[in-house]
Scaffold this motif. Structure first.
Motif, mmCIF file in Angstrom:
data_model
loop_
_atom_site.group_PDB
_atom_site.id
_atom_site.type_symbol
_atom_site.label_atom_id
_atom_site.label_comp_id
_atom_site.label_asym_id
_atom_site.label_seq_id
_atom_site.Cartn_x
_atom_site.Cartn_y
_atom_site.Cartn_z
ATOM 1 N N TRP A 191 0.824 -1.214 0.000
ATOM 2 C CA TRP A 191 0.000 0.000 0.000
ATOM 3 C C TRP A 191 0.849 1.252 0.000
ATOM 4 N N ALA A 244 -15.274 4.733 3.854
ATOM 5 C CA ALA A 244 -14.152 5.414 4.483
ATOM 6 C C ALA A 244 -12.863 4.768 4.002
ATOM 7 N N CYS A 245 -11.818 5.606 3.898
ATOM 8 C CA CYS A 245 -10.521 5.107 3.441
ATOM 9 C C CYS A 245 -9.580 4.979 4.651
ATOM 10 N N PRO A 246 -8.977 3.809 4.843
ATOM 11 C CA PRO A 246 -8.118 3.599 6.009
ATOM 12 C C PRO A 246 -6.760 4.298 5.911
ATOM 13 N N CYS A 247 -6.346 4.710 4.726
ATOM 14 C CA CYS A 247 -4.978 5.226 4.574
ATOM 15 C C CYS A 247 -4.842 6.684 5.032
ATOM 16 N N HIS A 248 -5.797 7.542 4.634
ATOM 17 C CA HIS A 248 -5.680 8.950 4.993
ATOM 18 C C HIS A 248 -6.999 9.546 5.473
ATOM 19 N N GLY A 249 -7.988 8.691 5.765
ATOM 20 C CA GLY A 249 -9.197 9.162 6.427
ATOM 21 C C GLY A 249 -10.226 9.859 5.554
ATOM 22 N N CYS A 252 -6.103 3.877 -2.182
ATOM 23 C CA CYS A 252 -6.364 2.760 -1.279
ATOM 24 C C CYS A 252 -7.802 2.265 -1.498
ATOM 25 N N THR A 253 -8.087 1.048 -1.055
ATOM 26 C CA THR A 253 -9.437 0.512 -1.176
ATOM 27 C C THR A 253 -10.274 1.017 -0.009
ATOM 28 N N ASN A 292 -6.206 -1.649 8.325
ATOM 29 C CA ASN A 292 -6.804 -0.427 8.853
ATOM 30 C C ASN A 292 -6.334 -0.216 10.290
ATOM 31 N N ASP A 340 -9.074 4.093 10.356
ATOM 32 C CA ASP A 340 -9.685 5.155 9.554
ATOM 33 C C ASP A 340 -9.016 6.512 9.771
ATOM 34 N N TRP A 341 -7.764 6.477 10.206
ATOM 35 C CA TRP A 341 -6.973 7.693 10.381
ATOM 36 C C TRP A 341 -7.611 8.630 11.409
ATOM 37 N N ARG A 390 -13.560 1.170 2.573
ATOM 38 C CA ARG A 390 -14.402 0.124 3.164
ATOM 39 C C ARG A 390 -15.752 0.740 3.517
ATOM 40 N N THR A 448 -18.917 1.848 5.642
ATOM 41 C CA THR A 448 -19.209 2.256 7.013
ATOM 42 C C THR A 448 -20.717 2.452 7.117
ATOM 43 N N SER A 493 -2.793 13.415 4.527
ATOM 44 C CA SER A 493 -4.191 13.245 4.933
ATOM 45 C C SER A 493 -4.903 14.597 5.002
ATOM 46 N N THR A 522 -17.522 13.437 1.707
ATOM 47 C CA THR A 522 -18.076 14.188 2.826
ATOM 48 C C THR A 522 -16.979 14.798 3.686
ATOM 49 N N GLN A 523 -15.799 14.191 3.687
ATOM 50 C CA GLN A 523 -14.735 14.726 4.535
ATOM 51 C C GLN A 523 -13.383 14.164 4.103
ATOM 52 N N ARG A 573 -11.878 2.276 -5.265
ATOM 53 C CA ARG A 573 -10.577 2.908 -5.035
ATOM 54 C C ARG A 573 -10.760 4.369 -4.648
#
Lengths: 456, 116
Positions: free
Chosen positions: A172, B53-58, B43-44, A292, A442-443, B46, B48, A308, B68-69, B37
């Motif tokens: 990643w 939501a993206c786990p890499c950068h929120g 990133c993939t 995650n 989720d950062w 997921r 909610t 981010s 939305t954010q 994506r």
């Protein structure tokens, strides 16, 4: 025929002497201490005499030397790891498991390589801070440039290195970093294809990063290290105040002994660390689903945190401005005062301490505002273009610019302006790294004591 | 690419087609297909409660893949849907449509409501 026999016999008789003379052309010489000193190979590196000041630990904290020793440890352990590592998506992770469980001392060598790599990022960073603080770059534009090149190579080696295990973090990280090329002003698409060897992260990508990690970048690093060391001598040894020439002592044994002790201590520390702590290995790469949270190693967490906020500002603009500012520093700093002392004179020390404090307070306030629901909602209500600028990374970049203008104008000194700006940006980078350490699934921000463990 | 028959996707569900990295949305108003994506850095995302939501950068998206954010600036890309001669749903990777563009498929609702 008898002539040939006679010649062969003479050649055999003369062989030992000719071997000695041919391979050691200098001969034994007169055996004097002076001659032995002259011939000692280390004197290609060290001067005959060094100032006592240069030997004091707090002159340099030996950070450059420690970095060099770590680099040698990395070359040695890296060669051993190469005997087992297989640079294919199917083979890479399996070879990590082999190293961890089957290969004799495989886990230990992997730990040494890993920790020496982490340590080298630390020492090379501190070395830069030391030279910055002492204004030791003054009049040494070339060596400063070489040093920044080495910093980039160390970061490049660290990055390409953590891709090789092909675990989740590896995969990643490549996906994210290669996607960042979309935000470059030009040449992004070309660079992305070059790095990936296609349009997606694949086996071709792994081979490319492997080649970079084991051949191209180390070769470049060895070249730059040689030039870097050569320039130290050409520039007259350690930077020092013009007034402080001080007494000198012979480099042998005063310098060589200290170098040996430091090198041994570094190796011992690495061996000890590798004996006690295991090198992490994440789950194998899942090309469809990141873990995650999916966190970069600590030395890139500051960048990840800034990304981010905004990929363009955090991933491209901030590193570019910081790098460019650092590089230009010796070219625009033309003042003699304060070279070779920690943050120059008292006035500068006070100013830098104040600026660091202001930067820290401003940075914390900006991050808190950005994390609060009210701030987040305000940012989300802005247009996408404006969102690139309404975030802590862009604001800290701007604050550095303001300080550059203010102190530059007030003191009539480019040095004062640029040094305060760079300090604020470095403080921001450290702060963003700390915030990045606190990011959880989720950062989302978690305090360390809230149960989300600090990922390393 | 072939997504499946309309009956494969029940009304009121979002199905992740792992191998295609696509979400198939089926609501009363029709079908929608969009990428899983993240448009920020790939990133993939997921699912909610409120969307994705993206786990890499929120980055966060609503149920229709609109931002939305967070650092993403563009919605998850929606793809054009076509119905093949066999009645199956096909997505066109090279054709994107506006987020929220739903397509009704004749007989899909009846098929989806039939007990299987």
């Amino acid at each position: 025929v008898s002539g040939l026999w006679a010649d062969l016999r003479d050649a055999c008789v003369a062989l030992p002497r000719r071997l000695a003379a041919g391979l050691f052309p200098g001969g034994r010489g007169d055996g004097s201490a002076a001659q032995r000193l002259r011939r000692f190979w280390l004197y290609h590196l060290f001067p005959f005499k060094v100032t006592e000041r240069a030997l004091a630990p707090r002159a340099t904290f030996a950070l450059g030397l420690i970095t060099l020793v770590l680099f040698l440890v990395l070359v040695g352990t890296g060669l051993l790891l190469m005997l087992y590592y297989v640079p294919t998506p199917a083979g890479a992770y399996a070879s990590m498991l082999d190293l961890e469980s089957v290969v004799f001392l495989g886990s230990f060598v992997r730990r040494l390589h890993r920790f020496a790599g982490h340590a080298m990022v630390v020492t090379v960073g501190l070395h830069l801070v030391r030279v910055f603080a002492m204004a030791a770059y003054r009049g040494r534009e070339l060596n400063w440039t070489l040093g920044l090149g080495l910093l980039l190579l160390v970061l490049g080696l660290a990055f390409t290195g953590y891709l090789l295990p092909w675990d989740q973090t590896s995969f990643w990280a490549v996906r994210v970093v290669t996607a960042m090329t979309d935000h470059l002003p030009f040449g992004g698409a070309w660079l992305q294809r070059l790095a990936l060897g296609g349009s997606e992260v694949s086996g071709a990508t792994l081979v490319r990063f492997y080649a970079l990690h084991v051949a191209l970048l180390p070769a470049a690093a060895i070249t730059l290290v040689a030039l870097h060391l050569w320039r130290i001598r050409k520039d007259g040894g350690l930077a020092r105040p013009a007034s402080a020439d001080g007494p000198t002592v012979p480099a042998w044994p005063h310098l060589t002994l200290r170098v040996g002790v430091v090198a041994l201590l570094v190796v011992c520390a690495m061996l000890l660390l590798a004996s006690l702590v295991a090198a992490p290995l994440g789950p194998p790469a899942d090309v469809l689903r990141p873990s995650n949270p999916e966190k970069a190693p600590w030395y890139f967490l500051g960048i990840q945190e800034m990304v981010s906020y905004s990929a363009r500002v955090g991933g491209v603009l901030f590193p570019l401005v910081l790098g460019l500012g650092l590089w230009l520093l010796p070219f625009v700093d033309r003042e003699e005062a304060g070279v070779g002392a920690w943050f120059g004179q008292r006035a500068e020390r006070l100013r830098m301490a104040g600026v660091a404090l202001v930067g820290l307070v401003a940075g914390v306030a900006l991050v808190v505002w950005y994390l609060e629901p009210a701030g987040a909602a305000w940012v989300a209500a802005q247009s996408p273009a404006l969102q690139e600028l309404t975030n802590p990374a862009a604001a800290m970049l701007g604050l550095g610019g303001l300080l550059l203008g203010f102190f530059g104008w007030r003191g009539g000194s480019v040095r004062a302006g640029l040094r305060t700006a760079l300090l604020v940006w470095l403080v921001a980078l450290v702060l963003f790294t700390l915030v990045g350490l606190c990011r959880g699934p989720d950062w989302v921000f978690f305090w360390p004591w809230e149960g989300w463990p600090l990922a390393f | 690419m072939r997504l499946g028959t309309p009956a494969d996707f029940k009304i009121g569900t979002v199905t992740w087609l792992r191998e295609h990295e696509l979400f198939v949305l089926h609501v009363a108003e029709g079908f929608g297909v969009f990428s899983s994506r993240c448009t920020h850095l790939g990133c993939t995302v997921r699912r909610t409660e409120s969307g994705f939501a993206c786990p890499c950068h929120g980055a966060e998206y609503d149920a229709l893949g609109r931002v939305t954010q967070g650092p993403a600036r563009a919605p998850l890309p929606w793809h054009e849907i076509e119905v093949g001669p066999d009645g199956a749903l096909w997505a066109r990777r090279d054709h994107t449509v506006d987020a929220g563009t739903l397509v009704t498929v004749a007989g899909a609702r009846a098929a989806a409501e039939e007990p299987s």
